[in-house]
Design an enzyme around this catalytic site. Sequence first.
Site, PDB file in Angstrom:
ATOM      1  N   VAL A 240      -1.759  13.065  -8.617  1.00  0.00           N
ATOM      2  CA  VAL A 240      -2.394  14.252  -9.171  1.00  0.00           C
ATOM      3  C   VAL A 240      -1.280  15.092  -9.788  1.00  0.00           C
ATOM      4  CG1 VAL A 240      -3.746  16.319  -8.710  1.00  0.00           C
ATOM      5  CG2 VAL A 240      -4.263  14.207  -7.486  1.00  0.00           C
ATOM      6  N   ALA A 322      -1.508  15.224  19.492  1.00  0.00           N
ATOM      7  CA  ALA A 322      -1.721  16.122  20.619  1.00  0.00           C
ATOM      8  C   ALA A 322      -1.329  15.471  21.940  1.00  0.00           C
ATOM      9  CB  ALA A 322      -3.188  16.562  20.662  1.00  0.00           C
ATOM     10  N   HIS A 446     -19.766  -7.603  30.456  1.00  0.00           N
ATOM     11  CA  HIS A 446     -20.505  -8.187  29.336  1.00  0.00           C
ATOM     12  C   HIS A 446     -21.879  -7.531  29.247  1.00  0.00           C
ATOM     13  CE1 HIS A 446     -22.013 -11.191  26.537  1.00  0.00           C
ATOM     14  NE2 HIS A 446     -23.099 -11.296  27.300  1.00  0.00           N
TER      15      HIS A 446
END
Length: 475
Positions: A240, A322, A446
Amino acid sequence: MSEINKETQLLVIGGGPGGYPAALAAADHGIRVILVDADPKLGGVCLNRGCIPSKALLHVAKMINETREAEEWGVHFSPAKIDLPKLASFVQQKVIGKLNGGVAALCKGRGVEVINAKAIFEGPNTVRLEGANTGRIKFENAIVATGSVPAMPPAFALGDPRIMDSTGALQLQDIPSKLLIIGGGYIGLEIGTVYAALGSKITVVEFTDGLLPTADRDLVVPLEKRLRASFENIYLNTKVASLQPTPQGIVATLEGKDVPGQMTFDRVLVSVGRRPISQGFGLETAGVAVDKKGFILVDAQRRTNVPNIYAIGDVAGEPGLAHKATAEAKVVVEALLGEPAEFSPKAIPAVVFTDPELAWCGLTERDAQAQNIPYEKTVFPWAASGRAITLARTEGFTKMLFDPESKRVLGIAFVGVGAGEMIAEGVLAVEMGAVARDLADSIHAHPTLSETVMEASELAIGSATHLAKPKKVAK
């Protein structure tokens, strides 16, 4: 405003996910603690302007997307109607507000004195307070946990509210028809996922040749495929060059191969990284050293070159996560107590909360190849997972790296729904020095996606039940 003059054993500067856990841990061990934060709401960027609000909004995006995808299963919903003020209020009051109150209550209950002010070092044992409260605090030891802020290149800092950083984007001022995201890292892609679900047409411009430049390329492939279907445009190897505010919108000039020269957007999100908050509070006066990027230099105990001053979290170096800050907080308190602690993790998990999610820890393929570390790789595709099939989300996979000789787990990575919740097993495996058989012989429930860890491990020592063993991929 009140004039404060106090003395304390430990001063903590910053109330984010590094600062407040450090204050609480120290208080638990009988240390007298004062926590100073310029923000009247504790929790730091993560709680107030980052991880927490973004994840709340990503959950909303997930629900919206699932109502659309359910049509393929024969379940039909009316199109979602977005009450933006109510959604923003929910995030601010029910999510952020509740957690703010929780942190404040924890500090009060543990005897941590919290002062709303900006702390500026006057020397290695004193700070001056400015802002909501004034005065001075003398301390024996200090922990700097001031965090980081979004980087805004000067060329984009034009003073137009339509040009946002991540903080502005999470405030949900409106739902722009067209949103440009500058930067294809995890913050931009997560916020783009939210706005796309809310109805915005998203264009991402990334300067490098791929999204999420720090992630292994194979992990990004399923995500990029899905994002290209939900985003309007993704331009790689593109710059940009400029932004120009006009009454009609923000005009972006793009430079790259096969991209339009100019495009107009209602809003622009600049998401090109973060910078540490290490200027403006007197570190130089205290004699604390920083590197050329502004990170405070610390040792394994997170001690600076000034023996009684420590630094943790984003201000003390990458990765800016964090959970890394919280882990460092524990190390510092242990060091203050004279215990043989150091910050030397083998696996800091990284999670990208897009859809699908990406998560990895330990050794990555790109790092192994760059450092010439030998490894074997197994990949279990989620197309062979019963649970993934029931979710109609089989694009993911589980990848594991092993030492070729010992079969010790070096690293693990996931791409797929819920990857962030699965990475904990990988962290434990790497930190504990587990080998392939440890995971292969551990019974996994499972049907769950976690079974893919077991089967990827089975591939390293034999053949997995639901996948024939391929030829070893040794590097």
